[in-house]
Design a protein around this motif. Structure first.
Motif: not given
Length: 264
Positions: A168, A175, A182
């Protein structure tokens, strides 16, 4: 443009120490630097307090160079507040303040003060309960208003295995909405500087996502098949990436990318 000559990081903040106040104004935290004025007060030196504003200045300079995010000013805010109190103490006539406090005490006796305090507590509690009830009644809308919720919800539905990870870029505060692990943050493994570049060419002078091939190379080391991009935080032109990625606009500022070629 003079801004183009500044050394900017991915937030569009100058790392030039002479631009410290400008950088703080950009982030809306310039008030934290108000206490620096006490450096010029004779009272500060006479009271042997000069180390306090110097400490504040040193922290702000380090903050500007390495982690210019508003929340990282929290450790120094108590000191900034104390120095602001010294400013008020220096500028407000103490005799006037004492007389004003005495007059207020005469007019507002203890019972009235207690009643006012209870009234304020009741009003604050009532407002808090109403806000909580409203949020609970519209829980899905509340979640949808949080940055990253929609893109991570979709990513959770699209993942091929329960253990699938995702990179991300710009959604570090969301998250927890992803059902899995992540990768990506301002620091540590998968930091944003690996996926973004400085932008000195066009406003608003914030970081932009690196070129498609560079992005593919950067994420390949993490062996992921999905990338969440926050176009509200970093400049991102989705059409440039469609050759190497499947690009899905989950929201106007949230994109989900999948490399077309499998990353081993």
């Amino acid at each position: 443009m003079w801004l183009q000559r500044l050394d900017l990081n991915s937030l569009g903040i100058s790392k030039n120490p002479l631009m410290l106040l400008g950088s703080m104004r950009t982030l809306g935290v310039a008030a934290a630097a108000t206490g620096l004025l006490t450096i010029f007060f004779p009272q500060t030196r006479r009271a042997h307090l000069l180390a306090l504003p110097i400490t504040l200045l040193a922290y702000l300079l380090i903050w500007q160079q390495f982690f210019p995010l508003g929340r990282y000013l929290l450790p120094i805010l108590p000191l900034a507040a104390v120095l602001c109190a010294l400013l008020v103490h220096a500028f407000v006539p103490q005799g006037w303040l004492e007389r004003r406090s005495s007059n207020i005490s005469k007019v507002m006796g203890t019972p009235l003060q207690i009643l006012l305090l209870c009234g304020l507590l009741f009003a604050a509690s009532k407002a808090s309960i109403e806000i909580f009830a409203e949020k609970a009644a519209t829980w899905q809308a509340t979640l949808a208003s949080r940055g990253g919720y929609e893109v991570f919800r979709v990513a959770s539905e699209r993942k091929k295995t329960p253990q699938e990870q995702i990179v991300q870029i710009g959604f570090e505060n969301g998250i927890y909405f992803y059902d899995g692990v992540t990768i990506g943050d301002w620091f540590g493994i998968g930091r944003y500087s690996q996926f973004t570049r400085l932008n000195l060419d066009k406003p608003p002078y914030v970081g932009e996502i690196v070129a498609p091939q560079a992005l593919l190379d950067a994420v390949s080391k993490f062996h992921v098949e999905m990338i969440a991009v926050n176009a509200g935080r970093f400049q991102f032109e989705p059409d440039k990436y469609r050759t190497l990625f499947e690009v899905e606009a989950v929201t106007p500022t949230a994109y989900l990318l999948r490399p077309k070629a499998r990353i081993d």
